[in-house]
Design a protein around this motif. Structure first.
Motif, PDB file in Angstrom:
ATOM      1  N   VAL A 193      14.017  12.769   3.804  1.00  0.00           N
ATOM      2  CA  VAL A 193      13.665  11.405   4.198  1.00  0.00           C
ATOM      3  C   VAL A 193      13.179  11.375   5.643  1.00  0.00           C
ATOM      4  O   VAL A 193      13.825  11.918   6.535  1.00  0.00           O
ATOM      5  N   SER A 194      12.038  10.715   5.861  1.00  0.00           N
ATOM      6  CA  SER A 194      11.556  10.465   7.225  1.00  0.00           C
ATOM      7  C   SER A 194      10.923   9.078   7.253  1.00  0.00           C
ATOM      8  O   SER A 194      10.819   8.419   6.236  1.00  0.00           O
ATOM      9  N   GLY A 195      10.510   8.658   8.417  1.00  0.00           N
ATOM     10  CA  GLY A 195       9.946   7.316   8.538  1.00  0.00           C
ATOM     11  C   GLY A 195      11.045   6.317   8.790  1.00  0.00           C
ATOM     12  O   GLY A 195      11.389   6.027   9.920  1.00  0.00           O
ATOM     13  N   THR A 196      11.650   5.809   7.732  1.00  0.00           N
ATOM     14  CA  THR A 196      12.790   4.896   7.852  1.00  0.00           C
ATOM     15  C   THR A 196      13.937   5.449   7.013  1.00  0.00           C
ATOM     16  O   THR A 196      13.716   6.189   6.057  1.00  0.00           O
ATOM     17  N   PRO A 221       0.837  -1.207   0.000  1.00  0.00           N
ATOM     18  CA  PRO A 221       0.000   0.000   0.000  1.00  0.00           C
ATOM     19  C   PRO A 221       0.870   1.254   0.000  1.00  0.00           C
ATOM     20  O   PRO A 221       1.781   1.389   0.814  1.00  0.00           O
ATOM     21  N   ALA A 222       0.618   2.161  -0.927  1.00  0.00           N
ATOM     22  CA  ALA A 222       1.440   3.361  -1.071  1.00  0.00           C
ATOM     23  C   ALA A 222       0.586   4.513  -1.589  1.00  0.00           C
ATOM     24  O   ALA A 222      -0.486   4.292  -2.152  1.00  0.00           O
ATOM     25  N   GLY A 263       9.806  -2.237   9.517  1.00  0.00           N
ATOM     26  CA  GLY A 263       8.412  -2.357   9.922  1.00  0.00           C
ATOM     27  C   GLY A 263       7.601  -1.086   9.753  1.00  0.00           C
ATOM     28  O   GLY A 263       6.463  -1.019  10.195  1.00  0.00           O
ATOM     29  N   ARG A 264       8.183  -0.058   9.130  1.00  0.00           N
ATOM     30  CA  ARG A 264       7.468   1.206   8.909  1.00  0.00           C
ATOM     31  C   ARG A 264       7.595   1.605   7.439  1.00  0.00           C
ATOM     32  O   ARG A 264       8.501   1.181   6.750  1.00  0.00           O
ATOM     33  N   ASN A 275       4.837   7.850   0.064  1.00  0.00           N
ATOM     34  CA  ASN A 275       4.773   7.044   1.275  1.00  0.00           C
ATOM     35  C   ASN A 275       4.579   5.605   0.805  1.00  0.00           C
ATOM     36  O   ASN A 275       3.600   5.312   0.120  1.00  0.00           O
ATOM     37  N   SER A 276       5.530   4.736   1.158  1.00  0.00           N
ATOM     38  CA  SER A 276       5.414   3.344   0.700  1.00  0.00           C
ATOM     39  C   SER A 276       6.218   2.424   1.605  1.00  0.00           C
ATOM     40  O   SER A 276       7.067   2.869   2.361  1.00  0.00           O
ATOM     41  N   PRO A 277       5.963   1.121   1.498  1.00  0.00           N
ATOM     42  CA  PRO A 277       6.789   0.150   2.219  1.00  0.00           C
ATOM     43  C   PRO A 277       8.232   0.212   1.720  1.00  0.00           C
ATOM     44  O   PRO A 277       8.511   0.767   0.653  1.00  0.00           O
ATOM     45  N   PRO A 278       9.163  -0.390   2.455  1.00  0.00           N
ATOM     46  CA  PRO A 278      10.567  -0.412   2.038  1.00  0.00           C
ATOM     47  C   PRO A 278      10.721  -1.004   0.639  1.00  0.00           C
ATOM     48  O   PRO A 278       9.996  -1.916   0.252  1.00  0.00           O
TER      49      PRO A 278
END
Length: 176
Positions: free
Chosen positions: A80-83, A37-38, A118-119, A54-57
């Motif tokens: 870059v944020s999140g991971t 999901p993105a 995981g983010r 915004n997306s999974p790794p």
């Protein structure tokens, strides 16, 4: 634009196809391809373009073949944020970047990845035509794939602009 309403098996192919066209041809791969999901949103500011993703790794790769297909002639400044994200370009490696920015040139091959923590990865990208920057290319090339601080100076100003931009505002952004 979001792919969240698609069946899980179709989310990654949809996102990979989108990324292969916007902002420039490249290859996207992911260990999470079963469910991906993105969302993405774009703000056009004349010759400068700002996009939020915004997306999974995932793993990104842009080759000389991709560049021959389409070369937008732009630098890409990525907040870059999140991971963390890492970028490797022109024999320079950013190492993990999170909370800061990294610059790369879409006219040269690069490779990038986000480790699975995981983010989701959250990036805001500003694309600037090379000819609009008042710097000699050799000066800019030294900055490619290097972390750029967002804590002071112009980095803080740009970071504030990029983080305050609301990508889902209907009057500010158009879906891609």
């Amino acid at each position: 634009m979001s792919n969240a309403d698609l069946p899980a098996r179709d989310q990654f192919p949809f996102r990979a196809e989108l990324v292969s066209r916007e902002p420039a041809p490249l290859t996207l791969s992911s260990m999470n391809a079963g469910s991906f999901p993105a969302w993405a949103s774009v703000l056009d500011l004349s010759s400068v373009r700002v996009a939020a993703f915004n997306s999974p790794p995932a793993h990104l790769k842009r080759t000389w073949a991709d560049i021959r297909r389409a070369d937008p002639g732009t630098y890409q400044l990525t907040l870059v944020s999140g991971t963390p994200l890492w970028i490797n370009q022109r024999r320079q490696d950013s190492g993990p970047v999170c909370g800061d920015m990294v610059l790369f040139d879409l006219s040269h091959p690069f490779e990038g990845a986000v480790p699975d923590r995981g983010r989701h990865t959250q990036v805001v990208i500003m694309q600037v035509p090379r000819e609009e920057l008042p710097f000699r290319p050799d000066k800019v090339h030294r900055l490619l794939a290097q972390p750029l601080s967002t804590r002071s100076g112009m980095g803080a100003i740009l970071s504030r602009f990029l983080t305050n931009w609301t990508p889902t505002a209907p009057t500010a952004a158009r879906a891609i």
